[in-house]
Design a protein around this motif. Structure first.
Motif, PDB file in Angstrom:
ATOM      1  N   MET A  19       0.824  -1.189   0.000  1.00  0.00           N
ATOM      2  CA  MET A  19       0.000   0.000   0.000  1.00  0.00           C
ATOM      3  C   MET A  19       0.869   1.254   0.000  1.00  0.00           C
ATOM      4  O   MET A  19       0.602   2.190  -0.750  1.00  0.00           O
ATOM      5  CB  MET A  19      -0.921  -0.014   1.217  1.00  0.00           C
ATOM      6  N   LEU A  20       1.894   1.264   0.831  1.00  0.00           N
ATOM      7  CA  LEU A  20       2.761   2.432   0.920  1.00  0.00           C
ATOM      8  C   LEU A  20       3.508   2.656  -0.389  1.00  0.00           C
ATOM      9  O   LEU A  20       3.544   3.769  -0.912  1.00  0.00           O
ATOM     10  CB  LEU A  20       3.762   2.276   2.065  1.00  0.00           C
ATOM     11  N   LYS A  21       4.095   1.586  -0.903  1.00  0.00           N
ATOM     12  CA  LYS A  21       4.879   1.713  -2.135  1.00  0.00           C
ATOM     13  C   LYS A  21       3.992   2.150  -3.297  1.00  0.00           C
ATOM     14  O   LYS A  21       4.377   3.028  -4.072  1.00  0.00           O
ATOM     15  CB  LYS A  21       5.570   0.390  -2.469  1.00  0.00           C
ATOM     16  N   SER A  22       2.822   1.545  -3.435  1.00  0.00           N
ATOM     17  CA  SER A  22       1.980   1.898  -4.577  1.00  0.00           C
ATOM     18  C   SER A  22       1.544   3.362  -4.510  1.00  0.00           C
ATOM     19  O   SER A  22       1.485   4.041  -5.543  1.00  0.00           O
ATOM     20  CB  SER A  22       0.772   0.968  -4.677  1.00  0.00           C
ATOM     21  N   ALA A  23       1.289   3.882  -3.314  1.00  0.00           N
ATOM     22  CA  ALA A  23       0.928   5.299  -3.176  1.00  0.00           C
ATOM     23  C   ALA A  23       2.120   6.186  -3.517  1.00  0.00           C
ATOM     24  O   ALA A  23       1.972   7.212  -4.179  1.00  0.00           O
ATOM     25  CB  ALA A  23       0.435   5.586  -1.764  1.00  0.00           C
ATOM     26  N   ARG A  24       3.303   5.774  -3.087  1.00  0.00           N
ATOM     27  CA  ARG A  24       4.517   6.559  -3.391  1.00  0.00           C
ATOM     28  C   ARG A  24       4.775   6.581  -4.886  1.00  0.00           C
ATOM     29  O   ARG A  24       4.998   7.644  -5.486  1.00  0.00           O
ATOM     30  CB  ARG A  24       5.726   5.954  -2.657  1.00  0.00           C
ATOM     31  N   VAL A  25       4.697   5.418  -5.518  1.00  0.00           N
ATOM     32  CA  VAL A  25       4.950   5.317  -6.961  1.00  0.00           C
ATOM     33  C   VAL A  25       3.886   6.081  -7.745  1.00  0.00           C
ATOM     34  O   VAL A  25       4.197   6.759  -8.730  1.00  0.00           O
ATOM     35  CB  VAL A  25       5.010   3.834  -7.382  1.00  0.00           C
ATOM     36  N   LYS A  26       2.640   5.985  -7.310  1.00  0.00           N
ATOM     37  CA  LYS A  26       1.540   6.700  -7.978  1.00  0.00           C
ATOM     38  C   LYS A  26       1.807   8.206  -8.020  1.00  0.00           C
ATOM     39  O   LYS A  26       1.474   8.884  -8.993  1.00  0.00           O
ATOM     40  CB  LYS A  26       0.234   6.415  -7.251  1.00  0.00           C
ATOM     41  N   ASN A  27       2.435   8.716  -6.967  1.00  0.00           N
ATOM     42  CA  ASN A  27       2.775  10.137  -6.907  1.00  0.00           C
ATOM     43  C   ASN A  27       4.075  10.469  -7.641  1.00  0.00           C
ATOM     44  O   ASN A  27       4.450  11.634  -7.723  1.00  0.00           O
ATOM     45  CB  ASN A  27       2.890  10.589  -5.441  1.00  0.00           C
ATOM     46  N   GLY A  28       4.755   9.448  -8.133  1.00  0.00           N
ATOM     47  CA  GLY A  28       6.012   9.676  -8.849  1.00  0.00           C
ATOM     48  C   GLY A  28       7.185   9.966  -7.934  1.00  0.00           C
ATOM     49  O   GLY A  28       8.178  10.550  -8.369  1.00  0.00           O
ATOM     50  N   TYR A  29       7.081   9.579  -6.668  1.00  0.00           N
ATOM     51  CA  TYR A  29       8.148   9.839  -5.706  1.00  0.00           C
ATOM     52  C   TYR A  29       9.107   8.651  -5.642  1.00  0.00           C
ATOM     53  O   TYR A  29       8.688   7.502  -5.599  1.00  0.00           O
ATOM     54  CB  TYR A  29       7.595  10.061  -4.302  1.00  0.00           C
ATOM     55  N   SER A  30      10.385   8.943  -5.583  1.00  0.00           N
ATOM     56  CA  SER A  30      11.377   7.896  -5.326  1.00  0.00           C
ATOM     57  C   SER A  30      11.504   7.726  -3.814  1.00  0.00           C
ATOM     58  O   SER A  30      11.093   8.602  -3.042  1.00  0.00           O
ATOM     59  CB  SER A  30      12.735   8.290  -5.915  1.00  0.00           C
ATOM     60  N   GLN A  31      12.098   6.621  -3.408  1.00  0.00           N
ATOM     61  CA  GLN A  31      12.361   6.418  -1.983  1.00  0.00           C
ATOM     62  C   GLN A  31      13.296   7.496  -1.467  1.00  0.00           C
ATOM     63  O   GLN A  31      13.121   7.978  -0.346  1.00  0.00           O
ATOM     64  CB  GLN A  31      12.953   5.030  -1.728  1.00  0.00           C
ATOM     65  N   GLU A  32      14.248   7.891  -2.277  1.00  0.00           N
ATOM     66  CA  GLU A  32      15.202   8.919  -1.865  1.00  0.00           C
ATOM     67  C   GLU A  32      14.499  10.256  -1.630  1.00  0.00           C
ATOM     68  O   GLU A  32      14.767  10.943  -0.644  1.00  0.00           O
ATOM     69  CB  GLU A  32      16.311   9.074  -2.913  1.00  0.00           C
ATOM     70  N   TYR A  33      13.607  10.624  -2.551  1.00  0.00           N
ATOM     71  CA  TYR A  33      12.874  11.890  -2.408  1.00  0.00           C
ATOM     72  C   TYR A  33      12.038  11.873  -1.126  1.00  0.00           C
ATOM     73  O   TYR A  33      12.074  12.822  -0.338  1.00  0.00           O
ATOM     74  CB  TYR A  33      11.978  12.108  -3.627  1.00  0.00           C
ATOM     75  N   LEU A  34      11.310  10.793  -0.913  1.00  0.00           N
ATOM     76  CA  LEU A  34      10.458  10.700   0.273  1.00  0.00           C
ATOM     77  C   LEU A  34      11.297  10.662   1.547  1.00  0.00           C
ATOM     78  O   LEU A  34      10.900  11.231   2.571  1.00  0.00           O
ATOM     79  CB  LEU A  34       9.560   9.465   0.179  1.00  0.00           C
ATOM     80  N   SER A  35      12.459  10.052   1.491  1.00  0.00           N
ATOM     81  CA  SER A  35      13.311   9.981   2.682  1.00  0.00           C
ATOM     82  C   SER A  35      13.773  11.366   3.118  1.00  0.00           C
ATOM     83  O   SER A  35      13.875  11.642   4.313  1.00  0.00           O
ATOM     84  CB  SER A  35      14.503   9.055   2.453  1.00  0.00           C
ATOM     85  N   VAL A  36      14.033  12.232   2.142  1.00  0.00           N
ATOM     86  CA  VAL A  36      14.435  13.606   2.467  1.00  0.00           C
ATOM     87  C   VAL A  36      13.276  14.343   3.134  1.00  0.00           C
ATOM     88  O   VAL A  36      13.448  15.018   4.155  1.00  0.00           O
ATOM     89  CB  VAL A  36      14.914  14.361   1.197  1.00  0.00           C
ATOM     90  N   ILE A  37      12.085  14.198   2.577  1.00  0.00           N
ATOM     91  CA  ILE A  37      10.907  14.873   3.128  1.00  0.00           C
ATOM     92  C   ILE A  37      10.604  14.390   4.548  1.00  0.00           C
ATOM     93  O   ILE A  37      10.289  15.181   5.434  1.00  0.00           O
ATOM     94  CB  ILE A  37       9.680  14.639   2.222  1.00  0.00           C
ATOM     95  N   LEU A  38      10.721  13.067   4.757  1.00  0.00           N
ATOM     96  CA  LEU A  38      10.373  12.488   6.063  1.00  0.00           C
ATOM     97  C   LEU A  38      11.554  12.456   7.030  1.00  0.00           C
ATOM     98  O   LEU A  38      11.411  12.026   8.173  1.00  0.00           O
ATOM     99  CB  LEU A  38       9.801  11.080   5.875  1.00  0.00           C
ATOM    100  N   LYS A  39      12.719  12.868   6.546  1.00  0.00           N
ATOM    101  CA  LYS A  39      13.928  12.930   7.381  1.00  0.00           C
ATOM    102  C   LYS A  39      14.311  11.561   7.956  1.00  0.00           C
ATOM    103  O   LYS A  39      14.606  11.415   9.153  1.00  0.00           O
ATOM    104  CB  LYS A  39      13.766  13.961   8.497  1.00  0.00           C
TER     105      LYS A  39
END
Length: 107
Positions: free
Chosen positions: A1-21
């Motif tokens: 669920m988490l990955k599919s939502a992230r991918v749907k938004n076009g976010y990489s794990q690296e991008y999201l990691s920066v946002i979420l610290k």
């Protein structure tokens, strides 16, 4: 669920990691269910990828199993306290695994 939502938004794990610290490997472990998330992390992740936090909690409560999809949605207007009481009792007897109810007091 988490990955599919992230991918749907076009976010990489690296991008999201920066946002979420957090590290990108932590994002990966969350998405694979290898590391538990705190309540705060769940809420932050959900808000960043556009998932309603209640959907994540429902998913977690079902241990990742898909829930039953509704076959019908019924809207009722109830005009007496007795009718409301009886309908509420019927829904209660059916159980929350079969029926959900949303009520709104109009008076």
């Amino acid at each position: 669920m988490l990955k599919s939502a992230r991918v749907k938004n076009g976010y990489s794990q690296e991008y999201l990691s920066v946002i979420l610290k957090v590290s990108s490997s932590r994002i990966s472990r969350w998405e694979r269910g290898k590391t538990a998330m705190t309540l705060e992390q769940i809420l932050m992740y959900a808000s960043k990828v556009g998932i309603q936090s209640t959907k994540i909690f429902e998913f977690l409560a079902r241990n990742g199993q898909p829930g039953p999809l509704p076959i019908a949605e019924i809207h009722l207007e109830v005009f007496t306290e007795e009718a409301f009481r009886r309908l509420s009792q019927l829904v209660s007897e059916l159980g929350i695994e079969h029926v959900t109810i949303k009520t709104k007091r109009l008076r």
